[in-house]
Motif scaffolding. Structure first.
Motif, PDB file in Angstrom:
ATOM      1  N   THR A 232     -19.299   1.058   5.742  1.00 56.81           N
ATOM      2  CA  THR A 232     -17.931   0.531   5.760  1.00 56.81           C
ATOM      3  C   THR A 232     -17.608  -0.188   7.069  1.00 56.81           C
ATOM      4  OG1 THR A 232     -17.192   2.731   6.474  1.00 56.81           O
ATOM      5  CG2 THR A 232     -16.988   2.212   4.130  1.00 56.81           C
ATOM      6  N   LEU A 233     -18.445   0.021   8.086  1.00 55.43           N
ATOM      7  CA  LEU A 233     -18.246  -0.714   9.334  1.00 55.43           C
ATOM      8  C   LEU A 233     -18.315  -2.218   9.086  1.00 55.43           C
ATOM      9  CD1 LEU A 233     -17.945  -0.520  12.452  1.00 55.43           C
ATOM     10  CD2 LEU A 233     -20.431  -0.484  12.589  1.00 55.43           C
ATOM     11  N   GLY A 234     -19.070  -2.610   8.080  1.00 51.05           N
ATOM     12  CA  GLY A 234     -19.210  -4.023   7.759  1.00 51.05           C
ATOM     13  C   GLY A 234     -17.920  -4.685   7.294  1.00 51.05           C
ATOM     14  N   SER A 238     -13.140  -8.395  12.126  1.00 48.46           N
ATOM     15  CA  SER A 238     -12.496  -8.847  13.367  1.00 48.46           C
ATOM     16  C   SER A 238     -13.160  -8.259  14.604  1.00 48.46           C
ATOM     17  CB  SER A 238     -11.011  -8.463  13.357  1.00 48.46           C
ATOM     18  OG  SER A 238     -10.879  -7.052  13.285  1.00 48.46           O
ATOM     19  N   LEU A 239     -14.077  -7.325  14.417  1.00 46.38           N
ATOM     20  CA  LEU A 239     -14.707  -6.639  15.545  1.00 46.38           C
ATOM     21  C   LEU A 239     -15.383  -7.620  16.501  1.00 46.38           C
ATOM     22  CD1 LEU A 239     -16.368  -3.386  14.164  1.00 46.38           C
ATOM     23  CD2 LEU A 239     -14.864  -3.541  16.141  1.00 46.38           C
ATOM     24  N   ASN A 258     -24.469  -7.817   9.368  1.00 48.21           N
ATOM     25  CA  ASN A 258     -24.317  -9.221   9.744  1.00 48.21           C
ATOM     26  C   ASN A 258     -23.066  -9.859   9.141  1.00 48.21           C
ATOM     27  OD1 ASN A 258     -25.196  -9.374   7.132  1.00 48.21           O
ATOM     28  ND2 ASN A 258     -27.027 -10.596   7.573  1.00 48.21           N
ATOM     29  N   ASN A 259     -22.233  -9.043   8.458  1.00 48.40           N
ATOM     30  CA  ASN A 259     -20.905  -9.520   8.075  1.00 48.40           C
ATOM     31  C   ASN A 259     -19.988  -9.660   9.285  1.00 48.40           C
ATOM     32  OD1 ASN A 259     -21.664  -9.514   5.421  1.00 48.40           O
ATOM     33  ND2 ASN A 259     -20.539  -7.663   4.853  1.00 48.40           N
ATOM     34  N   LEU A 260     -20.370  -9.007  10.394  1.00 47.49           N
ATOM     35  CA  LEU A 260     -19.514  -8.982  11.582  1.00 47.49           C
ATOM     36  C   LEU A 260     -19.730 -10.261  12.385  1.00 47.49           C
ATOM     37  CD1 LEU A 260     -20.051  -5.244  12.607  1.00 47.49           C
ATOM     38  CD2 LEU A 260     -18.342  -6.221  11.047  1.00 47.49           C
ATOM     39  N   THR A 281     -28.923 -12.376  11.095  1.00 49.63           N
ATOM     40  CA  THR A 281     -28.732 -13.798  10.781  1.00 49.63           C
ATOM     41  C   THR A 281     -27.251 -14.099  10.551  1.00 49.63           C
ATOM     42  OG1 THR A 281     -30.903 -13.872   9.728  1.00 49.63           O
ATOM     43  CG2 THR A 281     -29.369 -15.650   9.205  1.00 49.63           C
ATOM     44  N   GLY A 282     -26.780 -15.165  11.142  1.00 43.23           N
ATOM     45  CA  GLY A 282     -25.395 -15.591  10.958  1.00 43.23           C
ATOM     46  C   GLY A 282     -24.442 -15.068  12.010  1.00 43.23           C
TER      47      GLY A 282
END
Length: 959
Positions: A232-234, A238-239, A258-260, A281-282
């Motif tokens: 859920t950290l993903g 805004s982090l 890598n959603n962050l 990546t990203g």
């Protein structure tokens, strides 16, 4: 009729206002009583007249109480909960504010800012704080709070800043369960700062939910969290900063990490994470990445190595990397530091294709690199020690095959403004504008800087310029600021020493210090890009100007209103003034007594014995100057057995024939006065066969002398260096280690109060006629009272080479600081080398030389040859293991002295010694094999290595 009604209503309103104001006055008087020995300049009947220090008002009601760095002493009384209009409470940087935090703070219903940073509070954080629904900002960091985080904090719906770091909090993170609140309900939170506690358990997945997407900083580093990182950290896109390093986290890094895409810094090092190296990546804004010291699966160099063009720092040592590094990695324009040591990187290293101009260090030690391609001669620090290229023939450039000292600090200091600083009087320092003044000094610790360089002065210039501009903007009386010695501490914070100089006067008044402190305690100063969040830890400011602020504030009363108020409370004011006058007189008397005590440590002792003013010294007696002169043949040269930083040392004989050693302070020198008194008071209560015995003291004719039992065989340093002529084999060294450890354990566990020695070294371990070790020299020692049982925050003092790096960096002294010093002594016992010799540090030398797969850990070349002449070195490996546990960089990883004693006794039993007595049928007491010539005596404290404040040179920091 209407006029009469208006007058009547006015009188009623004024009576209500007077009643409220009187209530605020009574509360402030209660606070002043609870904080003795402080000068707050609270006088008069109206706390809102603009002259009351630290008091802010709105409509004649107290709405802010801001008193950082005011030297407050005591606790916070429950009366504070009656401030019904209080909105801001800041009591930071008052290290002598102690005890538990009163639950009455939960009654301050209008409070928006609660700031209590770097005080001495202990015990549990009151759950009543959860009642403060208007709270926006709460910082309780750098205290000694224990117990769990209150679940009631989940009621603080408006809270955006929560800093609980640097305490001793335990337990798990509270989350809601439908019946009780939790941290997952803080929908406006932006900052979770929980680092450097003892929090444990899993990080709950429900802590991160779609209602909490505003989080910017998640700082959970250096706790005891376990379990996996929740996926859920993903959701927290805004982090900007994540610090989860220094925990016990396991399992795989979530695949959606890598959603962050807003993340700037990610610290996951020093856990036990497994599975594949995460795919980043990203994450194109990522500047600082540390995944080191985890248990990832063996992985080939990931493709994202060539895509993260914002990187300044890449740290992935001990991460099971395999393969050849892409040359594109080194061309990222902001890259400064690459540490990929202790992996299985192979092939050819190519940093020739337009490397970053900021690149300073590439550490690839202990890999499998076979070749190095360079177009021009490189200027970076490149380390390839332990690679194939450094072990094969034909290498022409060996510079990268030798270790480069790791640069943990820099000599940067802010430049002066087109002027040459003149010499200032003692205690004064030149400002940036070359004015001599008493600066406000402290350490500013940046918890997650986005850069790793310590050499780029432009970065620190930007911080300096931002600070200067800020203080000018808020119109505080600041002449200039100076920055000094940026360095990295043990938890990878950037630490910079900050000097803030007063404007127009040689000192700040109290109002000025409140202003400069509040700007830093409340995060009013926003650090420039790259520095990010910080904590400020100031030194006590002792050079205040007389603080008499002029009239101001919002005081505005008509003459008629004044008459009404005066007639209503005139009598109360008179009584109040008399009470204040009495309090002021008592304070002035106390200040005079304290000033006398500082100038003359023995002012309260009746050394003639008439009034019983000397504290009970349990066996230590007071000698006159004439007596000691007689016992030393008038302090003759023949009885002079040494000299130290304290003064001369003389041998003497009491009338009963007992030999004594007398430390005599230098005439006319005030240095050592407090140490002198400390040593008397501590040693008079210490009685153990492994601690040197104090016989008495002399404070007569302005002389300061300490009288000890004479220890015939001198210091352990003398014997290890060969000066004493005593040959110490392995068995004798084991006995000495056990004896010294027992003495130190006694000081920590059984002395009343417990004592931290603070200067354990071989010069301060003495050997009697049977080579029984005795701990000596308590001039720098500190007692551990109940109020500071966990640690003592104090000026750094000790001896270079033996000093605990954690104490040096944090100024927090603990028993584990002595353990570190004792670990260095153990290494000195087996090597007979100085802790620092030719720029080499003994701890680092032993770690680099040892190989646990070899006999005696492969330390043959570094061991003192004498210890192997008469016996096998049985148990030496365990001895080395124990010493290296003692010199771990963080105190919590070091054993207590009781554990050290048990392990040493176990080693003694292994080699055939009786741990109870330290004797052996095969080893007799050693004799002095010297020619009888006197050598430098143990009580001659070698001042050349004494250290008191400042920064150690980089090469002296153990890595």
């Amino acid at each position: 009729m209407g006029t009469k009604i208006r007058i009547f209503l006015l009188i009623i309103f004024m009576q209500i206002s007077i009643s409220y104001q009187k209530t605020d006055l009574v509360i402030l008087m209660a606070l002043q009583t609870a904080w003795p020995n402080t000068t707050l300049n609270w006088k008069g009947s109206d706390p809102c007249d603009g002259t009351w220090l630290g008091i802010g008002c709105t409509n004649s009601r107290v709405t802010s109480l801001i008193l950082p760095s005011m030297g407050l002493t005591g606790g916070i009384p429950g009366d504070i909960g009656e401030f019904t209009e209080l909105q801001i409470l800041d009591l930071s940087y008052n290290k002598r504010l102690t005890g538990t935090l009163t639950p009455a703070i939960g009654n301050l219903n209008k409070l928006t800012n609660l700031v209590i940073v770097d005080c001495g509070f202990t015990g549990r954080i009151p759950s009543t704080i959860g009642n403060l629904e208007r709270l926006l900002y709460m910082s309780l960091n750098s205290n000694g709070f224990t117990g769990p985080i209150p679940a009631t904090f989940g009621n603080l719906k408006n809270l955006y800043w929560l800093d609980l770091s640097g305490n001793k909090l335990t337990g798990s993170l509270p989350v809601s369960d439908g019946l009780t609140p939790g941290l997952d309900l803080l929908t406006n939170i932006k900052h979770f700062h929980f680092g450097n506690n003892q929090l444990s358990g899993d990080i709950p997945p429900t802590l991160f939910n779609l209602n909490m997407t505003r989080i910017l900083h998640l700082l959970f580093d250096h706790n005891q969290f376990s379990g996996s990182i929740p996926s859920t950290l993903g959701f927290m896109q805004s982090l900007e900063i994540i610090r989860l390093d220094g925990n016990h986290l396991s399992g795989q890094v979530p695949s959606n990490i890598n959603n962050l895409t807003s993340l700037n810094e990610m610290f996951l090092s020093n856990n036990i994470l497994t599975g594949p190296i995460p795919n980043l990546t990203g994450m194109n804004l990522l500047s600082y990445l540390d995944l080191s010291n985890n248990s990832f699966d063996q992985s080939y160099i990931p493709s994202w190595f060539s895509t993260l063009e914002s990187l300044t720092t890449l740290k992935m040592h001990y991460t099971n990397l395999v393969g050849e590094l892409p040359a594109a990695l080194f061309s990222f324009p902001q890259l400064q530091n690459v540490d990929l040591s202790n992996n299985r990187i192979n092939g050819s290293l190519d940093i020739s294709s337009n490397p970053s101009k900021q690149l300073e260090l590439v550490d690839l030690r202990t890999n499998l690199i076979e070749d190095f391609v360079q177009r021009d001669r490189y200027t970076i620090d490149l380390i390839l020690v332990g690679n194939t290229i450094c072990t094969e023939l034909g290498v022409t450039d060996y510079r990268f095959c030798s270790l480069v000292p790791m640069n943990t600090s820099t000599l940067y200091s802010t430049k002066y403004n087109n002027c040459v600083p003149s010499s200032c009087d003692l205690g004064l320092l030149p400002s940036q504008n070359c004015h001599c003044a008493y600066p406000f000094i402290g350490l500013i610790l940046f918890k997650a800087p986005s850069f790793s360089t310590l050499e780029n002065t432009t970065i620190y210039d930007s911080l300096h310029d931002n600070l200067t501009a800020y203080y000018q903007k808020v119109k505080l009386p600041v002449d200039s600021v100076l920055l000094n010695n940026p360095n990295r501490n043990l938890v990878d914070y950037l630490v910079i020493k900050l000097y803030i100089f007063p404007s127009g006067e040689p000192s700040f008044n109290r109002t000025g210090v409140i202003g400069v402190s509040f700007a830093l305690s409340s995060q009013g100063f926003s650090s420039p890009k790259g520095f990010n969040t910080y904590t400020f830890i100031p030194e006590n400011y002792l050079n205040f100007l007389s603080d008499i602020p002029g009239p101001g504030g919002t005081k505005s009363h008509s003459s008629s209103t004044g008459i009404i108020i005066g007639s209503a409370i005139g009598g109360c004011v008179l009584v109040g003034l008399l009470i204040l006058a009495g309090i002021y007189a008592l304070r002035q008397k106390g200040r005079a007594e304290r000033a006398t005590q500082q100038k003359q440590p023995f002012a309260s002792w009746d050394l003639e014995g008439g009034s019983g003013g000397v504290p009970e010294l349990k066996g230590a007696r007071s000698f006159t100057f004439e007596e000691l002169s007689k016992y030393t043949s008038n302090f003759s040269e023949i009885n002079n057995i040494g000299r130290g930083g304290y003064g001369m040392v003389y041998k003497g004989t009491l009338p009963n024939g007992q030999l004594i050693a007398i430390k005599r302070a230098q005439q006319g020198s005030t240095q050592g006065g407090l140490e002198f008194k400390t040593e008397i008071e501590l040693l008079s209560r210490v009685h153990h066969k492994n601690v040197v015995g104090l016989i008495g003291f002399c404070f007569d004719r302005s002389e300061q002398m300490l009288v000890y039992e004479f220890i015939v065989n001198g210091t352990l340093k003398d014997s290890l260096s060969g000066r004493s002529g005593i040959r110490l084999d392995w068995i004798r060294r084991l006995k000495i280690a056990v004896g010294a450890a027992r003495g130190l354990q006694y000081l920590h566990d059984l002395a009343d109060p417990p004592i931290i020695h603070r200067d354990i070294k071989t010069n301060n371990i003495l050997l009697d006629q049977r080579l029984v070790a005795k701990v000596a020299d308590f001039g720098l020692s500190k007692p551990m009272t109940d109020a500071n049982r966990s640690h003592i925050t104090t000026q750094v003092k000790g001896t270079m080479g033996y000093m605990d790096p954690e104490y040096y960096m944090t100024q927090q002294l603990t028993e584990k600081s002595d353990v570190y010093s004792f670990g260095v002594v153990m290494l000195e016992l087996i090597t007979a080398r100085n802790p620092i010799e030719n720029g080499r540090y003994i701890v680092r030398e032993v770690k680099q030389a040892m190989n646990k797969d070899m006999e005696l850990y492969g330390l043959h070349e570094i061991l003192d040859p004498i210890i192997g002449l008469s016996t096998q070195l049985k148990g030496l490996e365990r001895f080395v293991d124990l010493s290296l546990r003692c010199v771990e960089e963080t105190g919590k990883l070091r054993p207590a002295m009781s554990e050290v004693v048990k392990e040493l006794e176990s080693i003694m039993a292994l080699v055939g010694l009786n741990p109870g007595t330290g004797s052996s049928s095969s080893t007799s007491a050693a004799t002095n094999e010297s020619t009888g010539k006197d050598f430098s005596h143990p009580y001659s404290n070698d001042s050349l290595f004494a250290y008191s404040g400042g920064f150690l040179p980089p090469k002296l920091h153990p890595k």
